[in-house]
Design a protein around this motif. Structure first.
Motif, PDB file in Angstrom:
ATOM      1  N   VAL A  61       0.850  -1.196   0.000  1.00  0.00           N
ATOM      2  CA  VAL A  61       0.000   0.000   0.000  1.00  0.00           C
ATOM      3  C   VAL A  61       0.882   1.240   0.000  1.00  0.00           C
ATOM      4  CG1 VAL A  61      -1.835   1.245   1.217  1.00  0.00           C
ATOM      5  CG2 VAL A  61      -1.781  -1.254   1.282  1.00  0.00           C
ATOM      6  N   ALA A  62       0.521   2.225  -0.792  1.00  0.00           N
ATOM      7  CA  ALA A  62       1.323   3.441  -0.914  1.00  0.00           C
ATOM      8  C   ALA A  62       1.351   4.233   0.393  1.00  0.00           C
ATOM      9  CB  ALA A  62       0.772   4.320  -2.037  1.00  0.00           C
ATOM     10  N   ASN A  63       2.482   4.901   0.663  1.00  0.00           N
ATOM     11  CA  ASN A  63       2.657   5.718   1.861  1.00  0.00           C
ATOM     12  C   ASN A  63       2.566   7.200   1.524  1.00  0.00           C
ATOM     13  OD1 ASN A  63       3.204   3.437   3.408  1.00  0.00           O
ATOM     14  ND2 ASN A  63       5.404   3.564   3.042  1.00  0.00           N
ATOM     15  N   TYR A  64       1.810   7.939   2.331  1.00  0.00           N
ATOM     16  CA  TYR A  64       1.701   9.384   2.183  1.00  0.00           C
ATOM     17  C   TYR A  64       2.016  10.071   3.496  1.00  0.00           C
ATOM     18  CZ  TYR A  64      -0.525   8.715  -2.340  1.00  0.00           C
ATOM     19  OH  TYR A  64      -0.761   8.356  -3.635  1.00  0.00           O
ATOM     20  N   LEU A  65       2.801  11.145   3.411  1.00  0.00           N
ATOM     21  CA  LEU A  65       3.138  11.965   4.576  1.00  0.00           C
ATOM     22  C   LEU A  65       2.665  13.381   4.310  1.00  0.00           C
ATOM     23  CD1 LEU A  65       4.614  12.469   7.272  1.00  0.00           C
ATOM     24  CD2 LEU A  65       6.736  12.748   5.945  1.00  0.00           C
ATOM     25  N   VAL A  66       1.764  13.884   5.161  1.00  0.00           N
ATOM     26  CA  VAL A  66       1.228  15.238   5.030  1.00  0.00           C
ATOM     27  C   VAL A  66       1.798  16.080   6.165  1.00  0.00           C
ATOM     28  CG1 VAL A  66      -0.838  16.673   4.942  1.00  0.00           C
ATOM     29  CG2 VAL A  66      -0.885  14.358   3.982  1.00  0.00           C
ATOM     30  N   ILE A  67       2.444  17.189   5.828  1.00  0.00           N
ATOM     31  CA  ILE A  67       3.077  18.058   6.813  1.00  0.00           C
ATOM     32  C   ILE A  67       2.409  19.426   6.787  1.00  0.00           C
ATOM     33  CG2 ILE A  67       5.206  19.251   7.474  1.00  0.00           C
ATOM     34  CD1 ILE A  67       6.768  16.908   6.386  1.00  0.00           C
ATOM     35  N   ARG A 118      -5.455   4.105  -2.966  1.00  0.00           N
ATOM     36  CA  ARG A 118      -4.993   3.624  -1.667  1.00  0.00           C
ATOM     37  C   ARG A 118      -3.998   4.624  -1.080  1.00  0.00           C
ATOM     38  NH1 ARG A 118      -1.051  -1.379  -3.593  1.00  0.00           N
ATOM     39  NH2 ARG A 118      -0.018  -0.219  -5.232  1.00  0.00           N
ATOM     40  N   SER A 119      -3.946   4.704   0.242  1.00  0.00           N
ATOM     41  CA  SER A 119      -2.987   5.609   0.854  1.00  0.00           C
ATOM     42  C   SER A 119      -2.812   5.299   2.316  1.00  0.00           C
ATOM     43  CB  SER A 119      -3.446   7.064   0.710  1.00  0.00           C
ATOM     44  OG  SER A 119      -4.267   7.426   1.773  1.00  0.00           O
ATOM     45  N   ILE A 153       7.925   7.222  -0.056  1.00  0.00           N
ATOM     46  CA  ILE A 153       6.941   8.013   0.690  1.00  0.00           C
ATOM     47  C   ILE A 153       6.581   9.248  -0.126  1.00  0.00           C
ATOM     48  CG2 ILE A 153       6.499   9.294   2.813  1.00  0.00           C
ATOM     49  CD1 ILE A 153       8.665   7.492   4.141  1.00  0.00           C
ATOM     50  N   ARG A 154       5.303   9.429  -0.404  1.00  0.00           N
ATOM     51  CA  ARG A 154       4.830  10.626  -1.099  1.00  0.00           C
ATOM     52  C   ARG A 154       4.620  11.726  -0.069  1.00  0.00           C
ATOM     53  NH1 ARG A 154       4.122   5.388  -3.358  1.00  0.00           N
ATOM     54  NH2 ARG A 154       3.279   5.561  -5.463  1.00  0.00           N
ATOM     55  N   ILE A 155       5.172  12.912  -0.308  1.00  0.00           N
ATOM     56  CA  ILE A 155       5.110  14.007   0.656  1.00  0.00           C
ATOM     57  C   ILE A 155       4.238  15.126   0.112  1.00  0.00           C
ATOM     58  CG2 ILE A 155       6.431  15.699   1.976  1.00  0.00           C
ATOM     59  CD1 ILE A 155       8.860  13.846   1.716  1.00  0.00           C
ATOM     60  N   LEU A 156       3.222  15.507   0.883  1.00  0.00           N
ATOM     61  CA  LEU A 156       2.362  16.650   0.594  1.00  0.00           C
ATOM     62  C   LEU A 156       2.548  17.648   1.728  1.00  0.00           C
ATOM     63  CD1 LEU A 156      -1.298  16.568  -0.658  1.00  0.00           C
ATOM     64  CD2 LEU A 156      -0.654  18.084   1.196  1.00  0.00           C
TER      65      LEU A 156
END
Length: 206
Positions: free
Chosen positions: A100-106, A203-204, A130-133
């Motif tokens: 499952v894809a990983n997302y990091l929101v800061i 997915r996230s 890790i995808r960063i938003l």
């Protein structure tokens, strides 16, 4: 971001935004190996402090009830939270699901203590998948620095707002930033987006 420039009132506004985002995510199916969303939360100032890991809460209500977070104050050590999430939060032991894809929101309102270190840690996180938003708030934040942190395309993954009072206006954009980054994925984390994405799943993980 729980640094000194935030202030207790604005920190609470961010927590309320996180609570609203939780209602957008399919946490109730997070125990499945591929479906739903797992949510982890950490704050950062002088250092990073974990609120909870990805595998601690498997329902919206339990995740919401755990949002009693104290405001700390201090400096803006953004590099520390990027490093912590890569080395500790996004791990199998703490609930990471490799398929499952990983997302990091800061969320942040200022410049980090060390831009070069922040960029280095962001690069390591992106190289780890890790995808960063990033959401930049107010006049003190450096859009240039945030664009160096975020996953391309930056026009989608860097969101700039003028004031903490504008946070509520970006709720759907942040949620869709997580949902829409994957062109073809296995489970849609956003309940309100399902009808608009018939035949397209997403997915996230936060």
């Amino acid at each position: 971001d729980s640094s000194g420039s935030i202030g207790a009132e604005n920190f609470q506004r961010m927590i309320e935004q996180v609570a609203d985002l939780i209602f957008e995510l399919d946490l109730d199916n997070g125990n499945d190996s591929t479906r739903g969303t797992r949510l982890g939360i950490a704050t950062f100032s002088d250092q990073t402090e974990v609120v909870y890991q990805l595998n601690e809460y498997a329902s919206r209500m339990s995740a919401l009830n755990a949002l009693d977070i104290l405001y700390k104050g201090g400096t803006t050590n953004t590099a520390s939270v990027l490093r912590y999430c890569r080395e500790n939060m996004f791990t199998r032991q703490n609930g990471d699901r490799p398929q499952v894809a990983n997302y990091l929101v800061i969320f942040t309102d200022g410049r980090s203590n060390d831009q070069d270190e922040t960029w280095q840690e962001a690069l390591k996180a992106r190289e780890a998948g890790i995808r960063i938003l990033v959401v930049g708030i107010g006049r003190m934040v450096s859009q240039f620095e945030l664009e160096g942190m975020a996953t391309p395309p930056v026009d989608r993954n860097v969101i700039m707002i003028r004031d903490f009072r504008d946070l509520s206006g970006i709720l759907q954009r942040v949620a869709e930033g997580v949902c829409d980054n994957e062109d073809s994925c296995l489970s849609n984390p956003c309940r309100r987006s399902e009808e608009r994405r018939v035949g397209k799943e997403c997915r996230s993980r936060w």
